[in-house]
Scaffold this active site. Structure first.
Site, short mmCIF file in Angstrom:
data_model
loop_
_atom_site.label_atom_id
_atom_site.label_comp_id
_atom_site.label_asym_id
_atom_site.label_seq_id
_atom_site.Cartn_x
_atom_site.Cartn_y
_atom_site.Cartn_z
N CYS A 1 4.57 -11.37 -37.11
CA CYS A 1 5.91 -11.96 -37.02
C CYS A 1 6.49 -12.26 -38.40
O CYS A 1 7.69 -12.49 -38.53
CB CYS A 1 5.89 -13.22 -36.16
SG CYS A 1 5.01 -14.60 -36.89
N SER B 1 7.22 -13.08 -28.06
CA SER B 1 8.55 -12.50 -28.21
C SER B 1 9.62 -13.56 -27.93
O SER B 1 9.37 -14.57 -27.25
CB SER B 1 8.73 -11.34 -27.24
OG SER B 1 8.80 -11.81 -25.90
N LYS C 1 -4.42 -20.43 -23.19
CA LYS C 1 -4.19 -19.18 -22.47
C LYS C 1 -3.90 -18.11 -23.52
O LYS C 1 -2.77 -17.95 -23.97
CB LYS C 1 -3.01 -19.32 -21.51
CG LYS C 1 -3.04 -18.37 -20.29
CD LYS C 1 -3.05 -16.89 -20.64
CE LYS C 1 -1.69 -16.39 -21.08
NZ LYS C 1 -1.75 -14.88 -21.39
N GLU D 1 -4.28 -11.47 -23.03
CA GLU D 1 -5.29 -10.72 -22.28
C GLU D 1 -5.64 -9.41 -22.96
O GLU D 1 -6.57 -8.71 -22.54
CB GLU D 1 -4.82 -10.46 -20.85
CG GLU D 1 -3.58 -9.60 -20.70
CD GLU D 1 -2.27 -10.36 -20.84
OE1 GLU D 1 -1.25 -9.83 -20.37
OE2 GLU D 1 -2.26 -11.48 -21.42
N ARG D 2 -4.93 -9.04 -24.06
CA ARG D 2 -5.21 -7.78 -24.74
C ARG D 2 -6.44 -7.87 -25.64
O ARG D 2 -7.13 -6.87 -25.84
CB ARG D 2 -4.00 -7.35 -25.57
CG ARG D 2 -2.76 -7.07 -24.73
CD ARG D 2 -1.58 -6.74 -25.62
NE ARG D 2 -0.33 -6.70 -24.87
CZ ARG D 2 0.87 -6.53 -25.40
NH1 ARG D 2 0.96 -6.38 -26.72
NH2 ARG D 2 1.95 -6.52 -24.66
N GLU E 1 13.47 -6.26 -33.21
CA GLU E 1 12.13 -6.31 -33.80
C GLU E 1 11.31 -5.12 -33.30
O GLU E 1 11.17 -4.92 -32.09
CB GLU E 1 11.43 -7.61 -33.42
CG GLU E 1 10.06 -7.77 -34.06
CD GLU E 1 9.40 -9.10 -33.72
OE1 GLU E 1 8.74 -9.68 -34.60
OE2 GLU E 1 9.54 -9.56 -32.57
#
Length: 499
Positions: free
Chosen positions: A281, A226, A173, A176-177, A384
Site C-alpha cells: 500500500c 482495499s 482474522k 485466507e490467502r 490502484e
C-alpha cells in the site's frame, strides 16, 4: 494435503464449517494447503473464549504484560528464518522482503514493551478544595483485527501487539490467502507467556468479517485492505457502536524535481515501485518528473533498470528483486490494467506481460511494466493496480505536480526528490497526504510514530501503531475524589466547580 484450521484458546482447532479455501504456492501455481473458513458459530465460540480470558489479563500489571512482549521479540529473532520461509512460500515475496515484513512488525512489539509508560494517566493534587483528580487508561475488552495478504506478519503484529499490551483479548482474522504465519505468531505469543485465549486466530471470509462487525462483545475493530472493503467495515462497524480504524487503497506519487540527484531518484523508484511485486500500500506507483528535460532524463536512466530487474521464486534467495503475484486472479487483474493502459493511449516503455520462467510456467509471475505519458484521466492513473507497474506522469511545473498528488482521491503516502530545502519544506507543509517522504521513497514511519493515510486511504480518527494505538485500544476514565474532611455540610444543587 495440509489443513490449516484456527488457533483458539491456545490450541489448534480444526474447522467444522465444511468450507475451505485453497492456499497456493504463487511460484508454482500449485495448491499447497487448504484453510478452513469459520462459520458464525465457530467465531462466536472464539469470542467467548477471549471474553473469558480477558479480565484476568486486563488485571495483570503492565510490567508483566511488557515482559511477555520482550520474550515475544526474542522468539521472533530465534524463528526469523522459519517464519520468513513460510511467509515467502505462501505469499511469493523474496526471503529478504519477508524478513523485512517480520522485522517491521517486531519493531512494533519492541515499542509495546513501553506499555507501563504509555498507559500512564494524569494526576492533579488539589484540583479544588480537598479534591484530587486523576485519569486512567483501561482496556476495552475483546477487540479484533482483519488483516490483508500482502503483509501477513507485519500488519497482524501492528494490530495485536498494542491491543494485547493494553490488556485486551484479541481476535485476529487474517487473509485466507497466506494464513500460516499469523498462526505461527500466535504460537510464539503463547510460548512467550501470553495466557491461552488472549490471542485467537480465526480464519475465514466475509462470513467471519460480518460476524466480527456485528458481535456485541467486540468493542473495536482494525482493518487493512482495499478502500471499498475499508468503507464497508468502517460503516458497518460504526453502525454497531464499535470503535473502528480502517486503512484502504493508495496511489502514491513521487515528484522528481529538476535539481534532484537522478541516480538516487531512479534507485528509489526501482525499489519502491517494484519491490514485493508492487503489492504494497506504500509502493510508489506514480512518478512525476517536473519539466520535459527531467522526464526525458528520468526515462533514459529508468527504462534499462526496469528491463533488467530479476524476477524469480523466493527459493532464489538474494538473487531475486521480486517474485510472483499472490494469486492467479491477481495476475489477471494486473495484466488487465496494463492492457487498459495501452488501450487508453499510454506509452508502454517496458512490457512485462509475456514474462515466463522456465520450470515455473504455471506460477503467477508478471514482468515489470513501465508506462510513460500517462495522464490523469487514464484508468491506470486513477485506480490502484497493486502490481509491478509504474506510471510516469509528466508535469510542466512544480505546482502541476503538487496538484496531481493533492487532487487524487487517495492520500496514503507521497515523496519528493529535490536538493532544494525551500521546495521540500513547501511540499511537506502543503500536501494533503498522511505520510510524506523527502528524498525517502517509502515514508513508512517507525514504530514510535503512527501510520495512516488521509482522504480515501484512511477511515477513523486514530492511526496504527505508535501512541495512537494505545489510545485506540484503551478508554480513559477520570476519577474526581474528595474525602470527608473536605466535604461541607448540606446538599449542593449546582454542578460542582473548582471556584
Amino acid at each position: 494435503m495440509r489443513e490449516i484450521g484456527h488457533f483458539i484458546g491456545g490450541e489448534h482447532v480444526a474447522g467444522t464449517s465444511g468450507r475451505v479455501a485453497d492456499v497456493f504456492n504463487p511460484a508454482t501455481g500449485e495448491v499447497e494447503a487448504q484453510v478452513t473458513l469459520a462459520s458464525k458459530a465457530e467465531l462466536d465460540a472464539a469470542i467467548e473464549n477471549a471474553k473469558a480470558a480477558q479480565p484476568a489479563w486486563g488485571a495483570t500489571n503492565p510490567q508483566k504484560r511488557a515482559r511477555v512482549m520482550m520474550k515475544f521479540v526474542d522468539l521472533l529473532h530465534r524463528d526469523m528464518d522459519k517464519l520468513a520461509e513460510a511467509l515467502s512460500r505462501e505469499h511469493g515475496k523474496t526471503l529478504p522482503d519477508a524478513k523485512g515484513d517480520i522485522i517491521r512488525g517486531l519493531e512494533v512489539a519492541e515499542f509495546c514493551i513501553g506499555a507501563p509508560h504509555l498507559l500512564k494517566g494524569e494526576f492533579t493534587e488539589g484540583a479544588g478544595p480537598g479534591i484530587d483528580m486523576h485519569s486512567v487508561r483501561q482496556p476495552l475488552g475483546v477487540v479484533a483485527g482483519i488483516t490483508p495478504f500482502n503483509f501477513p506478519a507485519m500488519i497482524p503484529m501492528w494490530k495485536f501487539c498494542p491491543a494485547v499490551a493494553c490488556g485486551n483479548a484479541f481476535i485476529l482474522k487474517p487473509s485466507e490467502r497466506d494464513p500460516s504465519v499469523p498462526i505461527m505468531l500466535a504460537e510464539l505469543m503463547l510460548e512467550a507467556g501470553l495466557p491461552a485465549g488472549v490471542l485467537n486466530v480465526v480464519n475465514g471470509d466475509k462470513e467471519a468479517v460480518d460476524g466480527i462487525l456485528d458481535h456485541p462483545d467486540i468493542m473495536a475493530v482494525g482493518f487493512v485492505g482495499s478502500t471499498a472493503i475499508a468503507e464497508y467495515v468502517y460503516s458497518r462497524g460504526c453502525a454497531a457502536g464499535k470503535r473502528v480504524q480502517c486503512f484502504g487503497g493508495a496511489k502514491n506519487h513521487m515528484l522528481i524535481m529538476p535539481d534532484a540527484d537522478m541516480d538516487q531518484a531512479v534507485d528509489a523508484l526501482v525499489g519502491a515501485g517494484y519491490g514485493a511485486a508492487g503489492e504494497r500500500c506504500m509502493a510508489v506507483s506514480v512518478a512525476v518528473p517536473v519539466g520535459e528535460g527531467t522526464a526525458d532524463k528520468l526515462m533514459e536512466k529508468l527504462t534499462p533498470r526496469v528491463e533488467n530487474l530479476k524476477i524469480a521464486p523466493y527459493t532464489a534467495g538474494n538473487d531475486a528483486d521480486f517474485g510472483p503475484l499472490v494469486t492467479r486472479d491477481a495476475y489477471a487483474r494486473v495484466k488487465g490494467y496494463v492492457d487498459k493502459g495501452v488501450e487508453e493511449g499510454a506509452t508502454l516503455a517496458v512490457d512485462g506481460r509475456n514474462f515466463s520462467m522456465q520450470g515455473y510456467e504455471n506460477g503467477f509471475f508478471i514482468g515489470a511494466c513501465l508506462f510513460d505519458n500517462v495522464t490523469r484521466d487514464m484508468t491506470i492513473y486513477k485506480e490502484e493496480i497493486f502490481g509491478p507497474v509504474l506510471s510516469v506522469v509528466r508535469a510542466k511545473t512544480y505546482e502541476e505536480g503538487l496538484d496531481l498528488a493533492m487532487s487524487h482521491e487517495y492520500g496514503n503516502g507521497v515523496a519528493i526528490f529535490t536538493r532544494d530545502g525551500d521546495t521540500a519544506r513547501d511540499f511537506a507543509a502543503r500536501i494533503n497526504i498522511g505520510m510524506v517522504g523527502v528524498n525517502v521513497p517509502i515514508p513508512v514511519p517507525l514504530a514510535y510514530y503512527t501510520f495512516g493515510g488521509w482522504k480515501r486511504s484512511g477511515f477513523g480518527d486514530l492511526n496504527q501503531h505508535g501512541p495512537d494505538a494505545f489510545r485506540f485500544y484503551t478508554r480513559t476514565k477520570t476519577i474526581t475524589s474528595r474525602w470527608p474532611s473536605g466535604i461541607k455540610e448540606g446538599a449542593e444543587f449546582v454542578i460542582p466547580t473548582m471556584n
